[in-house]
Design an enzyme around this catalytic site. Structure first.
Site, short mmCIF file in Angstrom:
data_model
loop_
_atom_site.label_atom_id
_atom_site.label_comp_id
_atom_site.label_asym_id
_atom_site.label_seq_id
_atom_site.Cartn_x
_atom_site.Cartn_y
_atom_site.Cartn_z
N GLN B 214 0.81 -1.22 0.00
CA GLN B 214 0.00 0.00 0.00
C GLN B 214 0.84 1.27 0.00
O GLN B 214 0.35 2.34 -0.35
CB GLN B 214 -0.92 0.03 1.23
CG GLN B 214 -1.94 -1.07 1.28
CD GLN B 214 -2.97 -0.97 0.17
OE1 GLN B 214 -3.20 0.09 -0.39
NE2 GLN B 214 -3.59 -2.09 -0.14
N CYS B 375 -9.13 -8.84 3.72
CA CYS B 375 -8.04 -9.80 3.93
C CYS B 375 -7.25 -9.47 5.19
O CYS B 375 -6.03 -9.68 5.26
CB CYS B 375 -7.09 -9.88 2.73
SG CYS B 375 -7.90 -10.50 1.27
#
Lengths: 151, 417
Positions: B214, B375
């Site tokens: 990310q 997740c």
């Protein structure tokens, strides 16, 4: 907004807010647990059948979205007093309607109030939400698996 | 551009409207509404230059790499290796051979778990990861623990979504053979103090893997400044294609690791008696790689470099603050993840409305968000919630996107009121 209302009909919203038969069932002789790992829906279905294979009591508990919870609530109300065979047949009709395999007009006749879920067929990713309780119920009655998953 | 910057808001400084024009897929209607794409933590859209680079490769240059003496093969090899050089520059690795192309961050973590694990992890050892890891930085270590008899230990986070460094310090001990930490949480938005955490681990000679899936698209990444031993990320979350990712490893470490998979391109010579492996990075790149993917990733990083990362950070931070303030005004809404150091990820829960229902209603309004556990089931367990709704930003988003999100959210609330 109209398509959203088509999916989230008042009856569904009502049953989401005030689910029926929303409790565990001591003395149940059938039980199964259903998961939708994608969105975290998780329900238990408890069933008590009598010696004639009639569903005497059916309840559920767990957590999930409005569609899955209302579906479990309406399903349990609908199946109470039905035979196991009728329940399995209803599973098949319901499944065919929400997946768009058969026309809701014909398929829903025998399903009564459950016709409100016909709108789900336009939302393919939500079909699993509507059918989770049904798959779990079927697993509980046929006892093939005690934990089922939509994935 | 020469006016006093201090009088301008980040919104003025950074030309998001121009950036937006570079992304063809953003300009479409969904369910009759203009698309508002707020699912960037799942995957980002691709600028035209990336699409064009992939297209050009297949149209003109398609060939296998490191094999042929013919013109196209040399051209493909050149482009593939240039992409490696671009990645090296982008994350400031010290050597090009520290860049290994993989299928994505997930494969990169698995590669380290299996190769580092084979050489350095024994029964009784500990692997230390945080409670906010993505499943891709949990499951590979669980598999390794099963294989070796090592134990997985967890660094907890606080309710605001921050790692307590004192607790982390206590968990570091000579049994720990590897630390795995997410740089920027895909669910909470937390930016972890990785440089400090690496330093603390290194004080006890423990190597650290950073999951940068990310972070690379949203904050500056310098693997040497972080002093990471391993750093992983995926191409598709940084405006590149899917199916391509990167494992960065310090050369010293990579040389000590055995191959991950066996096959072509990873060997120096093969006889039935003995195979000599190629040097890094090729030792870890068995088989024909995702050549077009690597070229596309190179193009994505070059595109991103054409902007100022510092400006992107300031712009996205401004947008995050704008969205946070708006969300805080919604009755019954709680924001999940309120770390001091936070990037453009907004997870939230609304009383009595399940995220999945919100997601469907938002979608009908053209607003794409993610709903679910992202997740990161241990994070859901921490807050005792089944799922969240998550809006995640990229530099092509703007305040109008946030306004559209808020409007759609109001519709969801109306339906369920």
């Amino acid at each position: 907004m109209s398509e959203i209302r088509e999916l989230y009909q008042e009856l569904i919203l009502d049953h989401n807010r005030n689910p029926q038969n929303f409790k565990p069932l001591p003395g149940a002789n059938h039980h199964s647990e259903g998961f939708n790992p994608l969105c975290g829906d998780h329900y238990h279905i408890y069933i008590k059948t009598d010696e004639n294979n009639i569903i005497e009591k059916i309840t559920f508990d767990g957590k999930g979205c409005a569609i899955s919870k209302a579906s479990a609530s309406l399903m349990t109300s609908f199946l109470k007093g039905k035979t196991v065979e009728e329940a399995i047949r209803a599973f098949e009709s319901f499944h065919d309607v929400v997946t768009g395999k058969i026309d809701p007009e014909t398929g829903m006749a025998e399903l009564g109030k459950l016709a409100v879920f016909a709108g789900v067929r336009d939302f393919p990713v939500r079909v699993k939400c509507a059918s989770l309780a049904w798959h779990t119920m079927k697993a509980a009655l046929t006892e093939t698996e005690t934990v089922i998953s939509t994935e | 551009m020469n006016t006093d910057i201090k009088t301008q808001t980040p919104t003025d400084i950074f030309n998001a409207a121009k950036a937006r024009l570079d992304f063809p897929a953003l300009h479409q209607e969904v369910h009759g509404r203009p698309l508002v794409y707020l699912d960037n933590a799942a995957t980002t859209h691709k600028p035209a230059s990336v699409i064009e680079a992939v297209n050009r490769f297949y149209q003109r240059d398609n060939s296998n790499v490191h094999r042929g003496v013919h013109y196209l093969s040399q051209k493909a090899t050149g482009q593939y290796e240039r992409a490696r050089e671009t990645v090296k520059r982008f994350i400031n690795a010290s050597d090009q051979s520290e860049i290994i192309f993989t299928r994505g961050a997930t494969e990169s973590v698995n590669l380290i778990a299996q190769t580092y694990g084979r050489n350095f992890i024994r029964a009784g050892d500990e692997i230390l990861i945080s409670e906010m890891e993505h499943h891709s930085n949990i499951v590979p270590w669980q598999i390794l623990c099963e294989q070796t008899g090592a134990t997985l230990k967890i660094i907890p986070f606080t309710d605001s979504g921050e790692i307590d460094l004192n607790v982390y310090q206590k968990l570091l001990n000579p049994q720990v053979k590897l630390v795995g930490i997410v740089h920027l949480s895909n669910t909470l938005g937390t930016i972890n103090p990785v440089t400090e955490m690496v330093k603390m681990a290194h004080a006890q000679e423990i190597p650290v893997l950073i999951d940068g899936a990310q972070s690379v698209a949203h904050i500056p990444v310098d693997v040497q400044a972080i002093d990471a031993d391993f750093f992983v990320f995926s191409g598709h979350k940084v405006f590149g294609p899917t199916g391509i990712g990167v494992l960065y490893g310090k050369l010293d470490w990579l040389k000590q690791l055995p191959p991950y998979q066996g096959g072509g391109d990873m060997i120096h010579s093969v006889t039935f008696e003995k195979t000599i492996y190629a040097d890094v990075p090729h030792k870890f790149e068995a088989g024909t790689p995702n050549i077009a993917g690597a070229i596309g990733l190179g193009a994505a990083l070059e595109y991103l470099t054409s902007w100022s990362m510092d400006e992107i950070v300031r712009y996205e931070d401004d947008l995050l603050r704008y969205a946070t303030a708006k969300l805080r005004n919604v009755e019954g809404l709680s924001i999940i993840g309120e770390a001091q150091a936070k990037a453009g990820v907004l997870s939230f829960a609304l009383e009595d409305i399940h995220p999945h229902d919100i997601g469907t209603i938002l979608d009908m309004e053209g607003v794409a968000v993610r709903t679910g556990h992202h997740c990161t089931q241990p994070i859901m367990d921490h807050y005792q919630i089944p799922a969240t709704t998550r809006a995640s930003l990229a530099f092509y988003n703007n305040r109008a996107d946030i306004d559209a999100l808020m409007q759609a959210l109001q519709k969801a609330i109306e339906v369920f009121r």
